[in-house]
Design a protein around this motif. Sequence first.
Motif, PDB file in Angstrom:
ATOM      1  N   MET A  58       0.793  -1.225   0.000  1.00 15.62           N
ATOM      2  CA  MET A  58       0.000   0.000   0.000  1.00 15.62           C
ATOM      3  C   MET A  58       0.828   1.280   0.000  1.00 15.62           C
ATOM      4  O   MET A  58       0.321   2.327  -0.329  1.00 15.62           O
ATOM      5  CB  MET A  58      -0.898   0.018   1.242  1.00 15.62           C
ATOM      6  CG  MET A  58      -1.970  -1.045   1.242  1.00 15.62           C
ATOM      7  SD  MET A  58      -3.201  -0.783  -0.047  1.00 15.62           S
ATOM      8  CE  MET A  58      -3.952   0.728   0.539  1.00 15.62           C
ATOM      9  N   ALA A  59       2.084   1.229   0.432  1.00 14.47           N
ATOM     10  CA  ALA A  59       2.863   2.455   0.587  1.00 14.47           C
ATOM     11  C   ALA A  59       3.684   2.735  -0.673  1.00 14.47           C
ATOM     12  O   ALA A  59       4.500   1.930  -1.089  1.00 14.47           O
ATOM     13  CB  ALA A  59       3.776   2.349   1.803  1.00 14.47           C
ATOM     14  N   ILE A  60       3.460   3.900  -1.266  1.00 14.09           N
ATOM     15  CA  ILE A  60       4.158   4.295  -2.484  1.00 14.09           C
ATOM     16  C   ILE A  60       5.204   5.343  -2.111  1.00 14.09           C
ATOM     17  O   ILE A  60       4.896   6.325  -1.431  1.00 14.09           O
ATOM     18  CB  ILE A  60       3.160   4.854  -3.517  1.00 14.09           C
ATOM     19  CG1 ILE A  60       2.202   3.733  -3.961  1.00 14.09           C
ATOM     20  CG2 ILE A  60       3.882   5.458  -4.710  1.00 14.09           C
ATOM     21  CD1 ILE A  60       1.047   4.197  -4.826  1.00 14.09           C
ATOM     22  N   ASP A  61       6.437   5.127  -2.557  1.00  8.40           N
ATOM     23  CA  ASP A  61       7.550   6.032  -2.249  1.00  8.40           C
ATOM     24  C   ASP A  61       7.565   7.166  -3.269  1.00  8.40           C
ATOM     25  O   ASP A  61       7.952   6.987  -4.421  1.00  8.40           O
ATOM     26  CB  ASP A  61       8.871   5.241  -2.296  1.00  8.40           C
ATOM     27  CG  ASP A  61      10.055   6.075  -1.832  1.00  8.40           C
ATOM     28  OD1 ASP A  61       9.955   7.325  -1.823  1.00  8.40           O
ATOM     29  OD2 ASP A  61      11.104   5.482  -1.500  1.00  8.40           O
ATOM     30  N   LEU A  62       7.129   8.356  -2.833  1.00  8.08           N
ATOM     31  CA  LEU A  62       7.013   9.476  -3.772  1.00  8.08           C
ATOM     32  C   LEU A  62       8.363  10.041  -4.191  1.00  8.08           C
ATOM     33  O   LEU A  62       8.451  10.717  -5.218  1.00  8.08           O
ATOM     34  CB  LEU A  62       6.153  10.592  -3.159  1.00  8.08           C
ATOM     35  CG  LEU A  62       4.663  10.274  -2.988  1.00  8.08           C
ATOM     36  CD1 LEU A  62       3.892  11.530  -2.600  1.00  8.08           C
ATOM     37  CD2 LEU A  62       4.061   9.678  -4.260  1.00  8.08           C
ATOM     38  N   SER A  63       9.415   9.759  -3.426  1.00 10.31           N
ATOM     39  CA  SER A  63      10.736  10.263  -3.831  1.00 10.31           C
ATOM     40  C   SER A  63      11.172   9.636  -5.155  1.00 10.31           C
ATOM     41  O   SER A  63      11.996  10.201  -5.883  1.00 10.31           O
ATOM     42  CB  SER A  63      11.774   9.994  -2.736  1.00 10.31           C
ATOM     43  OG  SER A  63      12.032   8.607  -2.617  1.00 10.31           O
ATOM     44  N   GLU A  64      10.600   8.486  -5.484  1.00 13.08           N
ATOM     45  CA  GLU A  64      10.983   7.798  -6.724  1.00 13.08           C
ATOM     46  C   GLU A  64      10.331   8.390  -7.973  1.00 13.08           C
ATOM     47  O   GLU A  64      10.633   7.977  -9.090  1.00 13.08           O
ATOM     48  CB  GLU A  64      10.655   6.304  -6.609  1.00 13.08           C
ATOM     49  CG  GLU A  64      11.483   5.607  -5.532  1.00 13.08           C
ATOM     50  CD  GLU A  64      11.455   4.096  -5.661  1.00 13.08           C
ATOM     51  OE1 GLU A  64      10.754   3.581  -6.563  1.00 13.08           O
ATOM     52  OE2 GLU A  64      12.134   3.439  -4.860  1.00 13.08           O
ATOM     53  N   LEU A  65       9.443   9.373  -7.771  1.00  9.92           N
ATOM     54  CA  LEU A  65       8.871  10.061  -8.941  1.00  9.92           C
ATOM     55  C   LEU A  65       9.942  10.828  -9.713  1.00  9.92           C
ATOM     56  O   LEU A  65       9.766  11.121 -10.889  1.00  9.92           O
ATOM     57  CB  LEU A  65       7.773  11.039  -8.497  1.00  9.92           C
ATOM     58  CG  LEU A  65       6.384  10.442  -8.241  1.00  9.92           C
ATOM     59  CD1 LEU A  65       5.458  11.497  -7.652  1.00  9.92           C
ATOM     60  CD2 LEU A  65       5.782   9.863  -9.514  1.00  9.92           C
TER      61      LEU A  65
END
Length: 364
Positions: A58-65
């Motif tokens: 469920m947890a998406i790592d936004l730094s990887e955008l």
Amino acid sequence: MAPSFNDENSLFNFVVKDGNGVKGLVDSGLTEVPGRYIQPPHQRINKQQAATALPENMAIDLSELDGPNHDQVVKAIAHAAETLGFFQVVNHGVPLKLLDSLKVSAHQFFSQPAEKKAAYLKAVSPSPIVKYGTSFVPEVEKALEWKDYISMVYTNDSDALEFWPNECKEVALEYIKTSKEMVKRLLQELIGNLEVNLDDSRLESLMGLRMVNMNFYPTCPNPELTVGVGRHSDMGTLTVLLQDGIGGLYVKKGENSSSGNEEWIEIPPIDGALVINIGDSLQIVSNGRYKSAEHRVRTTSSASRVSVPIFNLPLPVAKIGPLPELVARDGVARYRELLFQEYMNNFFGNAHEGKKSLDFAAIN
């Protein structure tokens, strides 16, 4: 000895009109839930029957955008928006210390004497941008929700610092300001995934109204009979939600409205994460591609729970309707175009009832 609330009028006046809220009921020594709070059986939450969404899924790592995994991250965000309507984010840019301070401030506000909180009741609040209350629309609800809240609309920094409660105004303002870029980025990626280009002013109009709530769910003597929040979807574009560690947030999987086949998933708290959910406005704008999440909140007898959502909403004067490029591609408009103010008036004029709020904009 706890006061008697056998008379519904005396209960309503104590909780709603006088501003004592549910916390006032609990503080009075209540040992069982008054009848006005008992939900019909089909609205109650059976914790044992709910699935738990595993944190690692469920947890998406936004730094990887901003890295080589950009496309995979966007795909994960879009998939969540098209299916459950809920996901959690980490490395989101909102300081973790601030998240802890928000939870502390919420408890500080609600632990005040009732008269201090009642100063923000709608009828007497020093400003229309601040409102303290209980349940959702208690005047029209058959069964009340086991929740108190303070709601703060953001207009500008100086209004916030002047009118928002001292116990929470600085951290709530910081929360709104530090989350804005994340919300804008998520909206950009979601609209981009639809292969539509929106300029900054159009994007801003979809998230130009921001409101932060602090919700308080006191311990409940009969949690199996009550709900903290009834089943509903949010009216805005994107909601950012801070949970504490207690849990109790449930999301409906799929849009099957047959009560016999419903599946509810508990969204477990993840330390340092924020929950993002899709609102009705984004479902309308995407012509139904993205799904606003139907969700509800369970009460508990073990500890009082707080949550702090930011509702990112279209400006009241903004028109919301399916993007023309999507209507051309889909060959049908599933929703009519309307002013967001109209949608908001309808939303606040009715009790929570699943995703029925969307019917107001739907083209049948």
